[in-house]
Enzyme design. Structure first.
Site, short mmCIF file in Angstrom:
data_model
loop_
_atom_site.label_atom_id
_atom_site.label_comp_id
_atom_site.label_asym_id
_atom_site.label_seq_id
_atom_site.Cartn_x
_atom_site.Cartn_y
_atom_site.Cartn_z
CE LYS A 1 25.98 29.87 108.10
NZ LYS A 1 25.11 28.96 107.38
C1 LIG Z 1 24.66 27.67 107.15
C2 LIG Z 1 25.20 26.77 106.21
C3 LIG Z 1 24.29 26.03 104.94
C4 LIG Z 1 22.79 26.19 105.20
O1 LIG Z 1 22.14 27.47 105.37
P1 LIG Z 1 20.80 27.51 106.04
O2 LIG Z 1 20.59 29.14 105.34
O3 LIG Z 1 20.72 27.70 107.42
O4 LIG Z 1 19.92 26.72 105.32
C5 LIG Z 1 24.89 25.31 104.16
N1 LIG Z 1 26.17 25.08 103.90
C6 LIG Z 1 27.17 25.55 104.88
C7 LIG Z 1 28.41 25.09 104.56
C8 LIG Z 1 26.45 26.19 106.00
O5 LIG Z 1 27.27 26.73 107.11
#
Ligand SMILES: *Cc1c(COP(=O)(O)O)cnc(C)c1O
Length: 391
Positions: free
Chosen positions: A184
């Site tokens: 992210k």
């Molecule tokens: C990455 C992601 C999540 C979950 O994030 P984590 O921190 O890995 O649990 C949820 N929704 C979307 C759209 C994502 O891209």
């Protein structure tokens, strides 16, 4: 061809990040404590909202949000199938029913009219997604939700730093969940942050984050409270350790610089890929004032590209260029195909069209302009300029 492999994502870890984590490791307190509080305070200060709760993942934060809404069997949650499976898994594990709605063909955003059409008397929550770092139509979605008395949880995993057309940053109002996973825009190794302007809801999420105790380990240890805090309701254990929180905070300070660099790279991709047959970047969502550019997605339309998505990804890999798929539609995943009684769905033509074609190209702040040019040149070399099925 490139000598080194270009991954589709890579975290930008600075020497300051390393020093901050090292300091925590040497400090004698490595789990959730003052550093986690500081990360939460930084989100509160930037967004001006009421509560920020840092968690060990955005998935954990989503689980807690659904628990804090008392979601259970018989309840329906309206959400796109075009999302990360974590949200859908949490809904199903609580015994509730995801109700999938289609997305816009060019932005991958849920459309307010599709949400309204899916609402029944069993609908207990709406979960829109700010796809790829652009902004979903939250003002309209919230108005629809308010009319029906249904809470909205904004999945803003891609959208730390995204700004809406109304001038407000994602997370400033309502309830939103950010992810600090390494792919992210900013990372804490693993982690998530739920922000909300609903004080009572935020406090319940906080309590559920740590065993359902009235206070957390840090407060018990450091603020002279009774070490035997009371369980107010059974909770989970989704707290974010200080080792992680300090990294997230250090990254958060550089968020705007990361986004600016991502935007420059994304706009360069658009320019360099213009006119390549069958390589279709996402369109702009009108709701977005500032795009966080978490992902640069193209759709590979084999009829005009002369190669399908899997073929393009393999050809790029053989040229030392990594790619990703964000995401394959949830309703097409094996378990969901095998358990059609556990979800409901509208017709999903745009979701299915995109699920078979989307591909994320490399995009991270440390990329050079020349990396973008190389990826675009590689795609131009792979896709026959005339398009059509290759001989
Ligand atoms: C990455 C992601 C999540 C979950 O994030 P984590 O921190 O890995 O649990 C949820 N929704 C979307 C759209 C994502 O891209």
């Amino acid at each position: 061809m490139r000598q080194d492999f270009l991954p589709f994502a890579r975290p930008s870890i600075s020497e300051e990040d390393v020093a901050a984590v090292t300091e925590v490791l040497r400090s004698g307190w490595i789990t959730t404590g003052a550093r986690c509080n500081e990360l939460e305070a930084a989100f509160l200060e930037r967004l001006g909202t009421e509560r920020a709760v840092a968690t060990s993942s955005a998935t954990g934060a989503m689980h807690l949000a659904l628990l804090a809404l008392d979601i259970g069997p018989g309840d329906e949650i309206v959400t796109p199938s075009m999302t990360w499976i974590s949200t859908i898994n949490m809904i199903v594990r609580l015994g509730a029913t995801p109700v999938f709605i289609d997305v816009d063909r060019d932005t991958l955003m849920v459309r307010p009219a599709a949400i309204e059409a899916a609402i029944t008397e069993r609908t207990r929550a709406i979960i829109p997604v700010d796809y790829a770092g652009a902004a979903a139509e939250l003002p309209t979605i919230r108005a629809i939700a308010a009319k029906h008395g249904i809470p909205v949880i904004e999945d803003a995993a891609h959208a730390v730093g995204t700004r809406r057309r109304c001038g407000e940053e994602v997370g400033a109002t309502g309830t939103a969940i950010f992810s600090l996973h390494p792919i992210k825009n900013i990372t804490s190794g693993e982690g998530g942050v739920l922000v909300t302007d609903d004080v009572e809801f935020g406090d319940r999420v906080r309590r559920l984050r740590f065993h359902g105790l009235g206070v957390d380990a840090w407060e018990r240890g450091q603020q002279g409270r009774s070490p035997q805090a009371e369980v107010l309701e059974p909770g989970f254990k989704y707290n974010l350790p200080d080792m992680n929180a300090v990294l997230g905070h250090s990254q958060f300070k550089r968020l705007d610089g990361f986004i600016d660099r991502r935007r420059d790279l994304a706009l360069r991709y658009r320019e360099r890929l213009e006119g390549v047959p069958g390589i279709l970047p996402l369109g702009d969502s009108a709701e977005t004032d500032r795009h966080a550019w978490h992902l640069f997605i193209v759709r590979v339309d084999s009829e005009s590209a002369g190669i399908d998505r899997e073929g393009l990804m393999a050809a790029l890999k053989s040229r030392n260029i990594g790619t990703g798929i964000h995401f394959r539609a949830a309703h097409g995943q094996r378990w969901f195909v095998d358990h059609p009684d556990r979800w409901r769905s509208a017709d999903l033509p745009n979701t299915e069209w995109n699920s078979d074609r989307i591909c994320s190209l490399p995009l991270f702040p440390a990329m050079r302009d020349e990396d973008v040019d190389e990826v675009a040149e590689a795609i131009r070399a792979i896709v026959p300029s005339t398009g059509g099925v290759p001989a």
